[in-house]
Design a protein around this motif. Structure first.
Motif, PDB file in Angstrom:
ATOM      1  N   ILE A  23       0.844  -1.187   0.000  1.00  0.00           N
ATOM      2  CA  ILE A  23       0.000   0.000   0.000  1.00  0.00           C
ATOM      3  C   ILE A  23       0.884   1.242   0.000  1.00  0.00           C
ATOM      4  O   ILE A  23       1.963   1.239   0.598  1.00  0.00           O
ATOM      5  CB  ILE A  23      -0.961  -0.026   1.221  1.00  0.00           C
ATOM      6  CG1 ILE A  23      -1.955   1.121   1.198  1.00  0.00           C
ATOM      7  CG2 ILE A  23      -0.198  -0.081   2.515  1.00  0.00           C
ATOM      8  CD1 ILE A  23      -3.044   1.004   2.273  1.00  0.00           C
ATOM      9  N   ASP A  27      -2.292   6.097   0.699  1.00  0.00           N
ATOM     10  CA  ASP A  27      -3.422   5.215   0.995  1.00  0.00           C
ATOM     11  C   ASP A  27      -3.407   4.779   2.456  1.00  0.00           C
ATOM     12  O   ASP A  27      -4.459   4.655   3.086  1.00  0.00           O
ATOM     13  CB  ASP A  27      -3.415   3.993   0.084  1.00  0.00           C
ATOM     14  CG  ASP A  27      -3.780   4.335  -1.358  1.00  0.00           C
ATOM     15  OD1 ASP A  27      -4.350   5.420  -1.590  1.00  0.00           O
ATOM     16  OD2 ASP A  27      -3.478   3.522  -2.251  1.00  0.00           O
ATOM     17  N   LYS A  31      -6.381   5.425   5.184  1.00  0.00           N
ATOM     18  CA  LYS A  31      -6.945   4.359   6.024  1.00  0.00           C
ATOM     19  C   LYS A  31      -6.848   4.719   7.510  1.00  0.00           C
ATOM     20  O   LYS A  31      -7.778   4.462   8.271  1.00  0.00           O
ATOM     21  CB  LYS A  31      -6.235   3.028   5.762  1.00  0.00           C
ATOM     22  CG  LYS A  31      -6.669   2.356   4.489  1.00  0.00           C
ATOM     23  CD  LYS A  31      -6.126   0.939   4.439  1.00  0.00           C
ATOM     24  CE  LYS A  31      -6.662   0.182   3.264  1.00  0.00           C
ATOM     25  NZ  LYS A  31      -8.103  -0.054   3.317  1.00  0.00           N
TER      26      LYS A  31
END
Length: 130
Positions: A23, A27, A31
């Motif tokens: 990731i 990102d 999150k």
């Protein structure tokens, strides 16, 4: 002696273990924000760098230059299409024995290794032939 991890590093490491895929830092930041774990983007980058230097996570650079991060479960190897950017994980590891030999001969502690082949995937080949 292992370095003491910060709370931010612990949160990031736990999230990477739960995601179970590579990731990007952005990102990862999104999150964390969505799970109400307020952390600045600069802190995310600093924590990722510290975890990398500790050998806790691995980093892979995609053909577009973006870095993606993952926890170290096992060696990761890919076939990456230079046209569409699709990466196909491969299970085979032809350099595992070499890693051990290098550790012995150079007295070097290897945290992880990556192996990546760049080319054109079958879909892009079909599109080029059409």
């Amino acid at each position: 002696m292992k370095a003491q991890r910060t709370r931010s590093q612990e949160r990031i490491l736990q999230l990477l273990k739960n995601v179970k895929r590579a990731i990007s830092a952005q990102d990862l930041y999104i999150k964390l924000r969505k799970s109400n774990q307020n952390m600045g983007l600069a802190t995310v980058y600093r924590s990722l760098e510290a975890l990398k230097l500790q050998g806790e996570i691995q980093v892979r650079t995609l053909p577009n230059g973006e870095s993606v991060y993952s926890s170290i479960h096992q060696d990761q190897h890919h076939l990456t299409c230079v046209n569409c950017g699709n990466s196909i994980p491969i299970a085979e590891c032809p350099v595992h024995d070499l890693e051990h030999q290098l550790e012995q001969s150079h007295h070097f502690k290897v945290y992880y290794h990556t192996l990546e082949f760049f080319g054109v995937c079958d879909r892009c080949q079909l599109a080029q032939d059409a």
